[in-house]
Design an enzyme around this catalytic site. Structure first.
Site, PDB file in Angstrom:
ATOM      1  N   LYS A 143      46.976  42.169  29.686  1.00 48.07           N
ATOM      2  CA  LYS A 143      46.436  42.096  28.430  1.00 48.07           C
ATOM      3  C   LYS A 143      46.737  43.524  27.742  1.00 48.07           C
ATOM      4  O   LYS A 143      46.386  44.144  26.682  1.00 48.07           O
ATOM      5  CB  LYS A 143      44.892  42.061  28.203  1.00 48.07           C
ATOM      6  CG  LYS A 143      44.323  40.881  28.755  1.00 48.07           C
ATOM      7  CD  LYS A 143      42.862  40.809  29.036  1.00 48.07           C
ATOM      8  CE  LYS A 143      42.568  39.525  29.867  1.00 48.07           C
ATOM      9  NZ  LYS A 143      40.940  39.680  30.212  1.00 48.07           N
ATOM     10  N   ARG A 173      29.558  35.651  31.428  1.00 48.97           N
ATOM     11  CA  ARG A 173      30.468  35.030  30.376  1.00 48.97           C
ATOM     12  C   ARG A 173      29.693  33.925  29.882  1.00 48.97           C
ATOM     13  O   ARG A 173      29.683  32.845  30.773  1.00 48.97           O
ATOM     14  CB  ARG A 173      31.888  35.224  30.802  1.00 48.97           C
ATOM     15  CG  ARG A 173      32.615  36.325  31.224  1.00 48.97           C
ATOM     16  CD  ARG A 173      32.779  37.174  29.846  1.00 48.97           C
ATOM     17  NE  ARG A 173      32.913  38.629  30.312  1.00 48.97           N
ATOM     18  CZ  ARG A 173      32.057  39.587  30.323  1.00 48.97           C
ATOM     19  NH1 ARG A 173      30.689  39.459  29.894  1.00 48.97           N
ATOM     20  NH2 ARG A 173      32.301  40.886  30.737  1.00 48.97           N
ATOM     21  N   ARG A 196      34.221  46.795  17.956  1.00 42.79           N
ATOM     22  CA  ARG A 196      33.442  46.928  19.233  1.00 42.79           C
ATOM     23  C   ARG A 196      33.643  48.192  20.152  1.00 42.79           C
ATOM     24  O   ARG A 196      33.007  48.468  21.060  1.00 42.79           O
ATOM     25  CB  ARG A 196      33.257  45.732  19.686  1.00 42.79           C
ATOM     26  CG  ARG A 196      32.126  44.984  19.040  1.00 42.79           C
ATOM     27  CD  ARG A 196      31.714  43.748  19.435  1.00 42.79           C
ATOM     28  NE  ARG A 196      31.322  42.819  18.658  1.00 42.79           N
ATOM     29  CZ  ARG A 196      31.304  41.535  18.277  1.00 42.79           C
ATOM     30  NH1 ARG A 196      31.647  40.681  19.387  1.00 42.79           N
ATOM     31  NH2 ARG A 196      30.946  40.856  17.248  1.00 42.79           N
ATOM     32  N   ARG A 235      40.673  34.609  48.168  1.00 38.89           N
ATOM     33  CA  ARG A 235      39.607  35.112  47.474  1.00 38.89           C
ATOM     34  C   ARG A 235      38.291  34.250  47.715  1.00 38.89           C
ATOM     35  O   ARG A 235      38.447  33.096  48.529  1.00 38.89           O
ATOM     36  CB  ARG A 235      39.930  34.739  46.001  1.00 38.89           C
ATOM     37  CG  ARG A 235      40.827  35.868  45.497  1.00 38.89           C
ATOM     38  CD  ARG A 235      40.217  37.246  45.558  1.00 38.89           C
ATOM     39  NE  ARG A 235      41.015  38.227  45.033  1.00 38.89           N
ATOM     40  CZ  ARG A 235      40.710  38.946  43.846  1.00 38.89           C
ATOM     41  NH1 ARG A 235      39.536  38.822  43.383  1.00 38.89           N
ATOM     42  NH2 ARG A 235      41.573  39.890  43.390  1.00 38.89           N
ATOM     43  N   PRO A 286      41.414  39.635  22.492  1.00 36.10           N
ATOM     44  CA  PRO A 286      42.844  39.779  22.945  1.00 36.10           C
ATOM     45  C   PRO A 286      43.286  39.394  24.275  1.00 36.10           C
ATOM     46  O   PRO A 286      42.956  40.315  24.913  1.00 36.10           O
ATOM     47  CB  PRO A 286      43.209  40.825  22.385  1.00 36.10           C
ATOM     48  CG  PRO A 286      42.450  41.199  21.298  1.00 36.10           C
ATOM     49  CD  PRO A 286      40.898  40.829  21.677  1.00 36.10           C
ATOM     50  N   GLU A 287      43.566  38.339  24.718  1.00 39.98           N
ATOM     51  CA  GLU A 287      43.958  37.979  26.155  1.00 39.98           C
ATOM     52  C   GLU A 287      45.458  37.791  26.000  1.00 39.98           C
ATOM     53  O   GLU A 287      46.158  38.180  25.145  1.00 39.98           O
ATOM     54  CB  GLU A 287      43.419  36.712  26.499  1.00 39.98           C
ATOM     55  CG  GLU A 287      41.975  36.624  26.406  1.00 39.98           C
ATOM     56  CD  GLU A 287      41.253  35.207  26.833  1.00 39.98           C
ATOM     57  OE1 GLU A 287      42.046  34.613  27.676  1.00 39.98           O
ATOM     58  OE2 GLU A 287      40.281  34.893  26.394  1.00 39.98           O
TER      59      GLU A 287
END
Length: 264
Positions: A59, A250, A112, A151, A2-3
């Site tokens: 989220k 990822r 999970r 960043r 779920p994003e």
DNA sequence: CGTGGCTCCTGGCGGC
DNA sequence: TGCCGCCAGGAGCCAC
């Protein structure tokens, strides 16, 4: 998974199903899903309350109660909301059940166990406590430039960082970079203004398209990579074999032809 | 202080 | 057949 788009559709689901009814019971099936509250306190706070509105930020799903405080859902990787009426039809992986006066039962399910439920006194206070950046669909272009200029690291890692912008996860990061034609391991310092603008625009376009499609991947455009994630198919734009690599731990899918690696 | 890497968690799946 | 190990991935935590 779920994003932002999935949470947006859970928010709309919540609004359709669970607003305006009194809570008559609460069962925490697995205490691990509780974030900042005990089962007994959660029950004490919610019994007799009514959900009056729902909000999404990043989220997270926030539900305002008639008592002023918020119930907060975070879905982790496998969290979701469902309901049941018949006690014999409780969904798999049910971690919490909220019963309403109508006889409907709201289920927070999470295979999970990465999902969490919190109580919050205010939206801003909770968002602040989690260190979330601006919502990915709300940030304006100049703020995006200013924030990303501070960043370092790989563009994928930055887009995944919820303190940079909130709402983008692994799958939509890959889609945004695919639609932008940018290699996920490109250092952000190497991105010129034109490329940053492309990324910024595609954050809005990709997330907006997913929200409009109710986060149902089979409804995404044919030139979207995420439709066929894990399916070992070729690039929908140039038919090159899609590659899988690891970026910040990822699984990352990209087209080596459409998304060329930039070397300083 | 920013960044990267490890860990949590459970189940599906491929390989031997 | 059965078991092992890898993979899925959001985010907290820790080391550098």
């Amino acid at each position: 998974m779920p994003e932002l788009p999935e949470v947006q559709s859970l928010k709309e689901y919540f609004e359709r199903k669970f607003l305006g009814k009194e809570i008559t019971d609460l069962k925490v099936v697995n205490k691990k899903i509780l974030g900042n509250v005990s089962a007994s306190r959660l029950k004490e706070k919610l019994m007799g309350a009514i959900f009056i509105s729902a909000y999404r930020y990043g989220k997270y799903l926030f539900v305002k109660t008639s008592r002023g405080f918020f119930l907060v859902f975070h879905f982790g990787m496998t969290g979701s909301l469902e309901y049941f009426k018949d006690e014999n039809k409780i969904p798999y992986y049910t971690r919490m059940i909220l019963t309403f006066s109508s006889g409907l039962n709201l289920v927070f399910k999470c295979m999970r166990m990465f999902g969490r439920i919190y109580l919050a006194d205010s939206l801003a206070g909770f968002i602040n406590s989690k260190g979330l950046g601006p919502d990915a669909l709300e940030i304006n272009k100049s703020d995006f430039y200013n924030l990303i200029r501070k960043r370092k690291g790989k563009i994928k890692s930055v887009l995944l960082d919820q303190s940079f912008i909130a709402g983008v996860g692994n799958i939509y990061t890959d889609e945004i970079l695919f639609q932008s034609g940018i290699h996920p391991e490109t250092r952000v310092g190497l991105l010129d203004k034109r490329k940053l603008e492309r990324i910024y625009n595609n954050i809005g376009i990709v997330l907006g398209t997913a929200v409009k499609s109710n986060a149902e991947m089979e409804r995404y455009p044919g030139f979207y990579l995420s439709r066929n994630r894990n399916k070992n198919v070729n690039c929908p734009k140039c038919n090159t074999k899609i590659r899988r690599i690891n970026v910040s731990g990822r699984g990352t899918y990209f087209c080596p032809r459409c998304q060329r690696f930039v070397i300083s």
